[in-house]
Design a protein around this motif. Structure first.
Motif, short mmCIF file in Angstrom:
data_model
loop_
_atom_site.label_atom_id
_atom_site.label_comp_id
_atom_site.label_asym_id
_atom_site.label_seq_id
_atom_site.Cartn_x
_atom_site.Cartn_y
_atom_site.Cartn_z
N ARG A 118 0.40 -1.05 -0.01
CA ARG A 118 0.22 0.52 -0.22
C ARG A 118 0.76 0.90 -0.28
O ARG A 118 1.48 1.11 1.10
CB ARG A 118 -0.93 0.25 1.45
CG ARG A 118 -1.57 1.31 1.47
CD ARG A 118 -2.07 1.22 0.06
NE ARG A 118 -4.15 0.51 0.24
CZ ARG A 118 -4.43 0.38 -0.94
NH1 ARG A 118 -3.93 0.09 -2.26
NH2 ARG A 118 -5.48 -0.69 -0.82
N GLY A 119 0.75 2.19 -0.61
CA GLY A 119 1.41 3.34 -1.41
C GLY A 119 2.21 3.10 -2.01
O GLY A 119 3.22 4.24 -2.19
N SER A 120 3.39 1.78 -2.18
CA SER A 120 4.01 1.68 -3.20
C SER A 120 3.88 2.67 -4.49
O SER A 120 4.88 3.33 -4.68
CB SER A 120 4.36 0.19 -3.72
OG SER A 120 2.83 -0.04 -4.48
N PHE A 121 2.37 3.03 -5.61
CA PHE A 121 2.37 3.61 -5.96
C PHE A 121 1.66 5.24 -6.00
O PHE A 121 2.63 5.97 -6.51
CB PHE A 121 1.76 2.60 -7.12
CG PHE A 121 1.52 3.57 -8.70
CD1 PHE A 121 2.00 4.11 -9.77
CD2 PHE A 121 0.13 4.47 -8.58
CE1 PHE A 121 1.80 4.53 -11.06
CE2 PHE A 121 -0.56 4.51 -10.14
CZ PHE A 121 0.40 4.51 -11.46
N ASP A 122 1.13 5.23 -4.72
CA ASP A 122 0.33 7.08 -4.53
C ASP A 122 0.78 6.62 -3.23
O ASP A 122 -0.11 6.73 -2.71
CB ASP A 122 -0.71 6.44 -5.07
CG ASP A 122 -2.00 7.46 -4.65
OD1 ASP A 122 -1.92 8.32 -4.91
OD2 ASP A 122 -3.27 6.82 -4.87
N MET A 123 1.65 7.89 -2.64
CA MET A 123 2.68 7.58 -3.67
C MET A 123 4.29 7.97 -3.08
O MET A 123 5.25 9.06 -2.92
CB MET A 123 2.77 9.57 -3.84
CG MET A 123 2.35 10.61 -3.10
SD MET A 123 2.57 11.70 -3.69
CE MET A 123 4.16 11.97 -3.50
N LEU A 124 4.30 6.50 -2.26
CA LEU A 124 5.64 6.53 -1.44
C LEU A 124 6.96 6.45 -2.14
O LEU A 124 7.58 6.58 -2.30
CB LEU A 124 5.24 5.62 -0.81
CG LEU A 124 3.91 5.92 0.67
CD1 LEU A 124 4.04 4.30 2.17
CD2 LEU A 124 4.70 6.54 1.26
N GLY A 125 6.59 6.14 -3.39
CA GLY A 125 7.65 5.97 -4.20
C GLY A 125 8.28 7.15 -5.42
O GLY A 125 9.27 7.28 -4.75
N GLU A 375 -4.56 -4.74 -5.01
CA GLU A 375 -2.77 -5.45 -4.67
C GLU A 375 -2.92 -3.49 -5.73
O GLU A 375 -2.73 -3.39 -6.69
CB GLU A 375 -3.27 -5.73 -5.71
CG GLU A 375 -0.95 -6.63 -5.80
CD GLU A 375 -0.87 -7.75 -6.45
OE1 GLU A 375 -0.70 -8.86 -5.68
OE2 GLU A 375 -1.04 -8.36 -7.84
N GLU A 376 -1.20 -3.10 -5.40
CA GLU A 376 -0.44 -1.74 -5.43
C GLU A 376 0.62 -2.17 -5.39
O GLU A 376 1.08 -3.16 -5.01
CB GLU A 376 -0.66 -0.98 -4.29
CG GLU A 376 -0.19 0.57 -4.70
CD GLU A 376 -0.73 1.73 -3.97
OE1 GLU A 376 -0.37 3.13 -4.09
OE2 GLU A 376 -1.37 1.07 -2.87
#
Length: 399
Positions: A118-125, A375-376
């Motif tokens: 969770r957050g890998s894409f939006d937007m902790l990356g 799934e993110e």
């Protein structure tokens, strides 16, 4: 999990993926979306310590207790003379809920060139790339000279709900330009739609269901509203489309009314959503809707309404000739080996607030998928490319 990964006082500049794994492992679900959720306090403290360990001047903004935003500033050599351009990097720390997430949302699993969680894409990356880029660029510029302009890292609360973090930051800090690192597939997002949510309350007169002529049916009036909104939608779609955003939209997102099966509905409440293009302001679209309902009130017997604006954010559009757009495009071209595409987004980001505060900006972020889904994931190579692109932009823009 955290003990095995990057710690704030580890002064090596990590690979952004290792940093991202650490951030994913910290629960930062927005409590305005999920009552009782963790919020941003823990992840904000971790990021503040990470920035402070690297010599950044750190400010913790927390007008709303428990919902902190972090601002890290690295002053350039021109700070005392006003020389050099400052660049703000903006990312949000909050994530959406995990109740239906497939698997452990905080494990940060690496698989097939992707990092999941969770957050890998939006937007902790984007946050991981911001931190690494700022740390690298703050050390030396090309040739060994310090940057002239300031680096301003803004890691904010509450973007997923009300954007209170970016609003609070903008009351205290400004910059010559900004990059919002929302996911964009490593393409330059130069425009996105705005939005406005309204509550429409229709008031009728209750009566026994066997004698509906004695009442005023608020639900029947809701049908009139749907017809009027359909006509508005047709007019919107008949106008020339925006080059990247297409047309504005209008729809009913929620509706409730009536008391029981045997009574004419004395009230009906509808929630309306209007997605706006650049140049269409929230007051203008409110006036547009109010005119529709005023016309119904003038032509439909017993039609009574109250329209209330709930939340509204203006659309965003950047100028391709702005120095920040040119600097980011040049850096991305060097990193990617090709010129990045330009795009527009149907959704809203904090870029709308940043631009409204008078700061030229654009959106540029990672590739991946599963935002708000079960799934993110973020593409590993894109996170590293984003960090390198932001670092190059800082060196070029702030030099």
């Amino acid at each position: 999990m955290l003990d095995d990964l990057t710690t704030p006082d580890d002064l090596t500049t990590p690979d952004p993926i290792e940093l991202l794994r650490t951030l994913i492992a910290i629960d930062s679900v927005n409590p305005d979306l999920v009552p009782g959720a963790a919020g941003e306090a823990r992840i904000a403290t971790w990021c503040a310590d990470w920035l402070a360990a690297r010599g950044f001047e750190v400010h913790r903004l927390e007008e709303r207790p428990g919902r902190p935003s972090i601002v890290g500033v690295c002053r350039g050599t021109g700070a005392t003379t006003g020389a050099g351009r400052s660049l703000m990097l903006n990312g949000h720390l909050d994530t959406v809920g995990v109740a239906t997430y497939a698997g452990d949302p905080f494990t940060a699993e690496l698989r097939d060139g992707k990092i999941f969680g969770r957050g890998s894409f939006d937007m902790l990356g984007g946050v991981a790339a911001i931190l690494v880029a700022a740390a690298r660029a703050s050390v030396v510029a090309p040739g060994g000279n310090g940057l002239t302009g300031d680096i301003i890292v803004t890691l904010v609360a509450d973007e997923e709900f009300g954007s209170l973090g970016t609003e609070e930051v903008l009351r205290r800090f400004t910059a010559d330009a900004a990059i919002i690192a929302e996911p964009s597939g490593l393409e330059l997002t130069l425009a996105h739609r705005g939005f406005a949510w309204f509550e429409l309350e229709l008031t009728g007169v209750a009566a026994h269901g066997s004698q509906p002529e004695r009442g005023v049916d608020a639900i029947a009036h809701a049908a009139r509203v749907f017809t009027a909104l359909d006509a508005l939608r047709e007019r919107l779609e008949a106008t020339p489309p925006h080059s990247t955003l297409g047309h504005g939209t209008v729809r009913v997102s929620m509706i409730s009314g009536g008391d029981d099966a045997a009574t004419v509905a004395a009230s009906c409440t509808m929630t309306l959503e209007r997605r706006m293009l650049p140049g269409q302001s929230p007051p203008a679209v409110e006036a547009e809707l109010r005119a529709l309902f005023d016309d119904l009130a003038a032509t439909v017997p017993g039609f009574r309404f109250e329209l209330r604006r709930l939340v509204a954010r203006a659309a965003f559009e950047a100028d391709v000739d702005w120095p920040i757009v040119q600097a980011l495009q040049s850096s991305a071209t060097r990193v990617l080996g090709r010129a990045p595409a330009h795009r527009g987004e149907p959704f809203w980001t904090d870029a709308g607030l940043v631009l409204a505060a008078g700061i030229p900006c654009l959106v540029f972020g990672v590739d991946g998928g599963g935002a708000h889904a079960d799934e993110e994931w973020a593409d590993v190579a894109s996170v590293r490319a984003l960090a390198a692109t932001l670092e190059g932009t800082l060196r070029d823009f702030c030099a």
